[in-house]
Design a protein around this motif. Sequence first.
Motif, PDB file in Angstrom:
ATOM      1  N   UNK A 107       0.829  -1.214   0.000  1.00 32.60           N
ATOM      2  CA  UNK A 107       0.000   0.000   0.000  1.00 32.60           C
ATOM      3  C   UNK A 107       0.861   1.261   0.000  1.00 32.60           C
ATOM      4  N   UNK A 108       1.974   1.221   0.736  1.00 35.14           N
ATOM      5  CA  UNK A 108       2.907   2.352   0.743  1.00 35.14           C
ATOM      6  C   UNK A 108       3.455   2.568  -0.662  1.00 35.14           C
ATOM      7  N   UNK A 109       3.881   1.473  -1.298  1.00 31.63           N
ATOM      8  CA  UNK A 109       4.456   1.537  -2.643  1.00 31.63           C
ATOM      9  C   UNK A 109       3.470   2.115  -3.649  1.00 31.63           C
ATOM     10  N   UNK A 110       2.189   1.765  -3.490  1.00 32.05           N
ATOM     11  CA  UNK A 110       1.152   2.222  -4.414  1.00 32.05           C
ATOM     12  C   UNK A 110       0.572   3.584  -4.021  1.00 32.05           C
ATOM     13  N   UNK A 111       1.144   4.177  -2.958  1.00 31.39           N
ATOM     14  CA  UNK A 111       0.696   5.493  -2.473  1.00 31.39           C
ATOM     15  C   UNK A 111      -0.799   5.499  -2.111  1.00 31.39           C
ATOM     16  N   UNK A 112      -1.226   4.432  -1.488  1.00 33.27           N
ATOM     17  CA  UNK A 112      -2.606   4.296  -1.025  1.00 33.27           C
ATOM     18  C   UNK A 112      -2.736   4.870   0.388  1.00 33.27           C
ATOM     19  N   UNK A 113      -3.980   4.946   0.859  1.00 33.75           N
ATOM     20  CA  UNK A 113      -4.203   5.413   2.222  1.00 33.75           C
ATOM     21  C   UNK A 113      -3.996   4.250   3.192  1.00 33.75           C
ATOM     22  N   UNK A 114      -3.233   4.513   4.218  1.00 32.56           N
ATOM     23  CA  UNK A 114      -2.987   3.516   5.265  1.00 32.56           C
ATOM     24  C   UNK A 114      -3.487   4.112   6.564  1.00 32.56           C
ATOM     25  N   UNK A 115      -4.470   3.452   7.166  1.00 27.16           N
ATOM     26  CA  UNK A 115      -5.155   3.999   8.335  1.00 27.16           C
ATOM     27  C   UNK A 115      -4.882   3.160   9.575  1.00 27.16           C
ATOM     28  N   UNK A 116      -4.277   3.778  10.570  1.00 27.97           N
ATOM     29  CA  UNK A 116      -4.091   3.130  11.870  1.00 27.97           C
ATOM     30  C   UNK A 116      -5.371   3.302  12.679  1.00 27.97           C
ATOM     31  N   UNK A 117      -5.971   2.194  13.075  1.00 32.50           N
ATOM     32  CA  UNK A 117      -7.189   2.251  13.881  1.00 32.50           C
ATOM     33  C   UNK A 117      -6.775   2.302  15.346  1.00 32.50           C
ATOM     34  N   UNK A 118      -6.696   3.514  15.864  1.00 34.42           N
ATOM     35  CA  UNK A 118      -6.372   3.703  17.266  1.00 34.42           C
ATOM     36  C   UNK A 118      -4.911   4.050  17.514  1.00 34.42           C
ATOM     37  N   UNK A 119      -4.668   4.673  18.655  1.00 31.46           N
ATOM     38  CA  UNK A 119      -3.310   5.052  19.037  1.00 31.46           C
ATOM     39  C   UNK A 119      -2.439   3.826  19.294  1.00 31.46           C
ATOM     40  N   UNK A 120      -3.044   2.717  19.721  1.00 32.99           N
ATOM     41  CA  UNK A 120      -2.245   1.511  19.976  1.00 32.99           C
ATOM     42  C   UNK A 120      -1.708   0.934  18.669  1.00 32.99           C
ATOM     43  N   UNK A 121      -2.527   0.920  17.618  1.00 31.16           N
ATOM     44  CA  UNK A 121      -2.053   0.458  16.312  1.00 31.16           C
ATOM     45  C   UNK A 121      -0.953   1.372  15.793  1.00 31.16           C
ATOM     46  N   UNK A 122      -1.153   2.679  15.954  1.00 28.64           N
ATOM     47  CA  UNK A 122      -0.146   3.646  15.500  1.00 28.64           C
ATOM     48  C   UNK A 122       1.170   3.454  16.252  1.00 28.64           C
ATOM     49  N   UNK A 123       1.069   3.263  17.545  1.00 35.31           N
ATOM     50  CA  UNK A 123       2.281   3.074  18.347  1.00 35.31           C
ATOM     51  C   UNK A 123       3.026   1.811  17.930  1.00 35.31           C
ATOM     52  N   UNK A 124       2.262   0.758  17.631  1.00 36.49           N
ATOM     53  CA  UNK A 124       2.872  -0.514  17.226  1.00 36.49           C
ATOM     54  C   UNK A 124       3.646  -0.368  15.921  1.00 36.49           C
ATOM     55  N   UNK A 125       3.004   0.204  14.907  1.00 37.79           N
ATOM     56  CA  UNK A 125       3.662   0.274  13.599  1.00 37.79           C
ATOM     57  C   UNK A 125       4.832   1.261  13.601  1.00 37.79           C
ATOM     58  N   UNK A 126       4.742   2.303  14.427  1.00 37.02           N
ATOM     59  CA  UNK A 126       5.853   3.253  14.499  1.00 37.02           C
ATOM     60  C   UNK A 126       7.022   2.698  15.319  1.00 37.02           C
ATOM     61  N   UNK A 127       6.817   1.565  15.961  1.00 34.13           N
ATOM     62  CA  UNK A 127       7.878   0.940  16.758  1.00 34.13           C
ATOM     63  C   UNK A 127       8.747   0.011  15.920  1.00 34.13           C
ATOM     64  N   UNK A 128       8.382  -0.203  14.654  1.00 35.18           N
ATOM     65  CA  UNK A 128       9.145  -1.141  13.826  1.00 35.18           C
ATOM     66  C   UNK A 128       9.201  -0.671  12.377  1.00 35.18           C
ATOM     67  N   UNK A 129       9.967   0.395  12.158  1.00 33.83           N
ATOM     68  CA  UNK A 129      10.086   1.002  10.829  1.00 33.83           C
ATOM     69  C   UNK A 129      11.496   0.799  10.298  1.00 33.83           C
ATOM     70  N   UNK A 130      11.605   0.399   9.034  1.00 32.57           N
ATOM     71  CA  UNK A 130      12.909   0.189   8.414  1.00 32.57           C
ATOM     72  C   UNK A 130      13.521   1.523   7.981  1.00 32.57           C
ATOM     73  N   UNK A 131      14.783   1.500   7.575  1.00 30.52           N
ATOM     74  CA  UNK A 131      15.468   2.721   7.151  1.00 30.52           C
ATOM     75  C   UNK A 131      14.848   3.330   5.900  1.00 30.52           C
ATOM     76  N   UNK A 132      14.195   2.483   5.080  1.00 25.62           N
ATOM     77  CA  UNK A 132      13.524   3.004   3.881  1.00 25.62           C
ATOM     78  C   UNK A 132      12.029   3.249   4.114  1.00 25.62           C
ATOM     79  N   UNK A 133      11.677   3.384   5.401  1.00 20.63           N
ATOM     80  CA  UNK A 133      10.310   3.747   5.828  1.00 20.63           C
ATOM     81  C   UNK A 133       9.262   2.733   5.404  1.00 20.63           C
ATOM     82  N   UNK A 134       9.604   1.476   5.554  1.00 24.31           N
ATOM     83  CA  UNK A 134       8.661   0.377   5.412  1.00 24.31           C
ATOM     84  C   UNK A 134       8.426  -0.250   6.786  1.00 24.31           C
ATOM     85  N   UNK A 135       7.355  -1.060   6.866  1.00 26.57           N
ATOM     86  CA  UNK A 135       7.024  -1.731   8.122  1.00 26.57           C
ATOM     87  C   UNK A 135       7.774  -3.044   8.226  1.00 26.57           C
ATOM     88  N   UNK A 136       8.419  -3.285   9.359  1.00 26.64           N
ATOM     89  CA  UNK A 136       9.155  -4.519   9.621  1.00 26.64           C
ATOM     90  C   UNK A 136       8.373  -5.428  10.559  1.00 26.64           C
TER      91      UNK A 136
END
Length: 348
Positions: free
Chosen positions: A248-277
């Motif tokens: 979805x990132x590659x296709x420039x789509x909308x990516x929606x975190x449902x809740x602050x807990x989801x946002x916190x989780x995905x922001x805790x594991x980001x690669x150097x090229x800004x992908x999700x690990x």
Amino acid sequence: MRTSDFDFKFPIDLLATYPTKERDESKLMVIHKKHQIIEHKLFKDIYQYFNEGDTLILNNTKVFPARLFGNKDKTEAKIEVFLLRELDAIDRTWDVLVDPARKVRVGNKLNFGYGLTGEVIDNTTSRGRILQLHYMGNHTNLIKKIKEIGKTPLPKYINRYPEKIDKIRYQTIYAKIEGSVAAPTAGLHFSKHLLKKLEIKGINIVEITLHIGLGSFLPVEVEDISKHKMDSEKCFIKSNICEIVNQSIKQKKMICAVGTSSMRAIESSVSSNKNLNPFSGWTNKFIFPPYNFNIANCMITNFHMPKSTLLMMTSAFTGYNLLMKAYQIAIQNKYRLYSYGDSMLILP
């Protein structure tokens, strides 16, 4: 920024103590960040804002019945115990909060009925305790008994005894993996029918797990918010989920975190090229302004408490001035606040 920047006043009757009759009929405030526009909808209208290929990230944690009500040995004083996390399965020790804290000291024994007792064996903070639980049988039987007699861990501000409705409604419909002592409240608004409509529309619906602890809800007690320390929470993100999100990132789509807990989780594991690990471990990430978000460009969240870490994260995502304006509009339009309250959709 300072903690006092995140304070606001509101009429006490806007604090939601019960859920709406139907999950998806709560109010929905839609915030368009780019154009600084605010709309008023119902949550069931949310599917209109998503298109095929967009991704919704849900937190599938399940709330543990973490509140035990008992009596202090000898005095019979009523004591409430909030189980935060199990420390040792063999020793049956738990990190807990007790209320009233002033009445419970090391060596005190508590009786919860049905053969379940506990002994306070250590103090950890001014309110926290380490409790050793006692119950006949193995560890599995102990957990089973806690689930039988434990009550839904409603937030303190709801100020009522947990009821039958809370067992169902203080839990998302997609809750699967038990471990939270608080619900991921942004997800409480989703009904089966609404999720199906989103799925039919071609939206990717993926699940991560972050077990919410008390840390997300403890007040910030320092004026300089950069000095606040978050408690760690356990988090799991599978590799197949990362593949969908990164596509979805590659296709420039909308990516929606449902809740602050989801946002916190995905922001805790980001690669150097800004992908999700993929991730499996603990996170103590604290997000506050200014912050550059790497994965999600959209967020669903409830209306949070003044001076809370959740409000600070939402401010970092929305923009401080726009969010504070939105909260004042919400109060004027009688939006219901907090866990059982209404929600907002924050769009790019």
